[in-house]
Design a protein around this motif. Sequence first.
Motif, short mmCIF file in Angstrom:
data_model
loop_
_atom_site.label_atom_id
_atom_site.label_comp_id
_atom_site.label_asym_id
_atom_site.label_seq_id
_atom_site.Cartn_x
_atom_site.Cartn_y
_atom_site.Cartn_z
N TRP A 14 52.03 71.12 47.36
CA TRP A 14 52.20 72.34 48.17
C TRP A 14 52.83 71.99 49.52
CZ3 TRP A 14 50.22 74.03 52.83
CH2 TRP A 14 50.32 75.40 53.10
N ARG A 18 56.77 73.10 51.17
CA ARG A 18 56.80 74.04 52.31
C ARG A 18 58.10 73.96 53.11
NH1 ARG A 18 54.12 78.29 53.44
NH2 ARG A 18 54.50 77.90 55.61
N ASP A 100 47.37 79.80 48.68
CA ASP A 100 48.07 81.08 48.68
C ASP A 100 47.73 81.88 49.94
OD1 ASP A 100 49.23 80.50 46.24
OD2 ASP A 100 47.86 81.76 45.08
N ASP A 103 49.62 80.45 52.81
CA ASP A 103 51.02 80.91 52.67
C ASP A 103 51.18 82.35 53.14
OD1 ASP A 103 52.84 79.01 51.80
OD2 ASP A 103 52.31 79.25 49.70
N ARG A 104 50.29 83.20 52.67
CA ARG A 104 50.36 84.63 52.99
C ARG A 104 50.14 84.88 54.47
NH1 ARG A 104 48.06 85.84 48.51
NH2 ARG A 104 45.96 85.43 49.20
#
Length: 112
Positions: A14, A18, A100, A103-104
């Motif tokens: 992850w 990015r 997630d 990220d959000r």
Amino acid sequence: MTLPPADLARVRRWCDQRVPDSVRDQVRVDCDEAPRHLTIVECRPPWGPDLGPEWTRFPIARLTYTKKSGTWALYYRDRNLRFHRYVQTAPTGNIGELLDEVDRDAIGIFWG
């Protein structure tokens, strides 16, 4: 205690995804490992040659593992670099759900 290897690998992937390869000389996202948690950090090169070769490392989020329950909890960092539980997301066995959420960043607490 050791962290689950599959989860550790997932966080590393992850972080790698990015930032595009074309700007990795300007910014990176890394994962610092500790026995019970992972800290996601944003890394930037020195602003000038007089500052030395070391990149700065600024914590973004922390993922803390509880072995007994097999769950991860998400923490955010305040302006004093202290971590606090991110209550908008419950602890979960699925670390991807927490990634997630980072990220959000619905309320701008991780990336600003």
